[in-house]
Design an enzyme around this catalytic site. Structure first.
Site, short mmCIF file in Angstrom:
data_model
loop_
_atom_site.label_atom_id
_atom_site.label_comp_id
_atom_site.label_asym_id
_atom_site.label_seq_id
_atom_site.Cartn_x
_atom_site.Cartn_y
_atom_site.Cartn_z
N GLU A 44 14.58 33.31 70.23
CA GLU A 44 13.98 31.98 70.39
C GLU A 44 14.58 31.02 69.37
OE1 GLU A 44 9.72 31.95 70.19
OE2 GLU A 44 9.49 33.27 71.93
N GLN A 102 28.10 21.81 89.76
CA GLN A 102 27.09 22.12 90.79
C GLN A 102 26.35 20.82 91.12
OE1 GLN A 102 24.77 25.74 90.07
NE2 GLN A 102 26.25 26.36 88.50
N LYS A 197 45.82 21.57 98.25
CA LYS A 197 45.59 23.01 98.10
C LYS A 197 44.35 23.45 98.86
CE LYS A 197 42.71 23.61 94.01
NZ LYS A 197 41.88 22.47 94.09
N ASP A 223 43.65 16.62 85.14
CA ASP A 223 42.37 17.08 85.70
C ASP A 223 41.27 16.74 84.70
OD1 ASP A 223 40.73 18.23 87.58
OD2 ASP A 223 41.89 20.09 87.74
N GLY A 230 43.68 28.63 86.70
CA GLY A 230 44.36 29.10 87.91
C GLY A 230 44.99 27.94 88.67
#
Length: 316
Positions: A44, A102, A197, A223, A230
Site C-alpha cells: 500500500e 486504449q 502497414k 511516432d 517492432g
C-alpha cells in the site's frame, strides 16, 4: 536560490520522473515541494505532504509510465491528499499519459481505459491536466476539466535542424501519424512519405508498401510512442530496402519495453531521438539513443497557466 516570487505556486514530484521534476522546478525558479512516498509492507502507498499548501496552486509532475499502475495510484493518492489539505487548484502535469492507446472500442466487449483514467483523475480532485502528445487528441474530450496538450514535434524538429541533414523526407510509420509527420515536415521544409502497414495483432507489425518518394533521401521516421520498437525497426529496414540513403527515427515517449533496445541496436536506424517524458534507465541508454529535455516546455507551460497567459503561443 529560488527566483520565482509567487509563494502560491508549488510544484511536487512523485516517483516516476524526479529528475525531470527537478529540471522543471529549476526552470521556473522554485524549489520542489516537500513530500514523501512510502510503501507499507503489503505494498500500500502512503503519501505525506510535508509543507502547508492551503490556498496554493499546486502542480504535480508524474508520468504514468512503467510500472503504470503503481505510478497512477501514487498520483490518485497525491491528488486526494492535496484536496484534503485545501489546495486551491490541483494541476496534473502528465508528460506521458499511460493507457492512452486504449482510447476506443476496437473490438466488441473492450474497455475504454483512457476514459476510465480520466474519470479517476477527475473524481480524485484534479482541476487541470497538462500533457505532452496524447496518443489520440480526442482524449482531451474525455475530461470535463481544462486540458492543455503540448507538442513534442518542435523539440524534435529543432534538434534535426542542428544536424543540417540534406534531402530529408519525413516518414509516418502508419496512416494514423500523418498529421504529426506533416507538422514535422513543415518545420523542416521537407516532403512526407507514409508506410502503409497491416497489423495482424497487437505489438506485431507487418510492413506493406511505401507511399511517397524516398529514394536517395535521408528519412526521418516520427511516432508519438515507441513501445516494443517492432513497427519502427521494420519501417526503417523497409525504407533502406526501398532506396533511402539513411534512416533516423524519433518519438516523444520512449516506452521501449521488451525487446525494444535489442531491436533498435540491430536495426538500420542511425540514431533514435526521444524526449525525457519517460526516464531511460541505465540499461536503455545506448549510443544510438539521444534524449532531449521537455523541462523548458513544461516549465514555461506551468508559468503561463499560473499567470493566466496563453499556452498556445508555445506551439509557434
Amino acid at each position: 536560490m529560488p527566483s520565482y516570487l509567487d509563494p502560491n505556486l508549488k510544484v511536487f514530484s512523485l516517483n516516476s520522473n524526479p529528475a525531470l521534476a527537478e529540471e522543471i522546478a529549476k526552470h521556473i525558479g522554485i524549489n520542489l515541494g516537500k513530500s514523501s512516498v512510502t510503501n507499507f509492507s503489503d505494498g500500500e502507498i502512503q503519501i505525506n505532504i510535508e509543507e502547508s499548501i492551503r490556498g496554493c496552486d499546486v502542480y504535480v509532475i508524474q508520468s504514468t509510465s512503467y510500472p503504470v499502475n503503481k505510478h497512477l495510484m501514487e498520483l490518485l493518492i497525491m491528488i486526494d491528499a492535496l484536496k484534503r489539505a485545501s489546495a486551491r487548484t490541483i494541476n496534473i502535469v502528465l508528460p506521458y499519459y499511460g493507457y492512452a492507446r486504449q482510447d476506443r472500442k476496437a473490438r466488441s466487449r473492450e474497455p475504454i481505459t483512457a476514459k476510465l483514467v480520466a474519470n479517476l483523475l477527475e473524481t480524485a480532485g484534479a482541476t487541470r491536466v497538462i500533457a505532452i502528445d496524447l496518443h489520440a487528441p480526442q482524449i482531451q474530450g474525455f475530461f470535463d476539466i481544462p486540458v492543455d496538450q503540448l507538442l513534442g514535434v518542435p523539440i524534435l524538429a529543432d534538434y534535426f535542424k542542428t544536424k543540417q541533414l540534406e534531402d530529408i523526407v519525413v516518414v509516418s510509420p502508419d496512416h494514423g501519424g500523418v498529421t504529426r509527420a506533416r507538422k514535422m515536415a513543415d518545420r523542416l521544409k521537407s516532403p512526407i512519405a507514409i508506410i502503409d502497414k497491416h497489423r495482424p495483432k497487437p505489438n506485431v507489425a507487418e510492413v506493406m508498401n511505401i507511399v511517397g518518394n524516398i529514394e536517395g533521401r535521408t528519412a526521418i521516421l516520427i511516432d508519438d510512442i515507441i513501445d516494443t520498437a517492432g513497427t519502427i525497426t521494420l519501417a526503417a529496414n523497409a525504407l533502406i530496402e526501398n532506396g533511402a540513403k539513411k534512416v533516423y527515427a524519433c518519438c516523444t515517449h520512449p516506452v521501449l519495453s521488451g525487446p525494444a533496445i535489442e531491436r533498435i541496436s540491430a536495426s538500420s536506424i542511425e540514431e533514435l531521438v526521444v524526449t525525457n517524458t519517460i526516464p531511460l534507465p541505465k540499461e536503455k541508454q545506448i549510443s544510438k539513443i539521444t534524449s532531449l529535455s521537455v523541462a523548458p516546455l513544461l516549465g514555461e507551460a506551468i508559468i503561463r497557466v499560473h499567470e493566466k497567459l496563453s499556452v498556445s503561443t508555445l506551439f509557434d
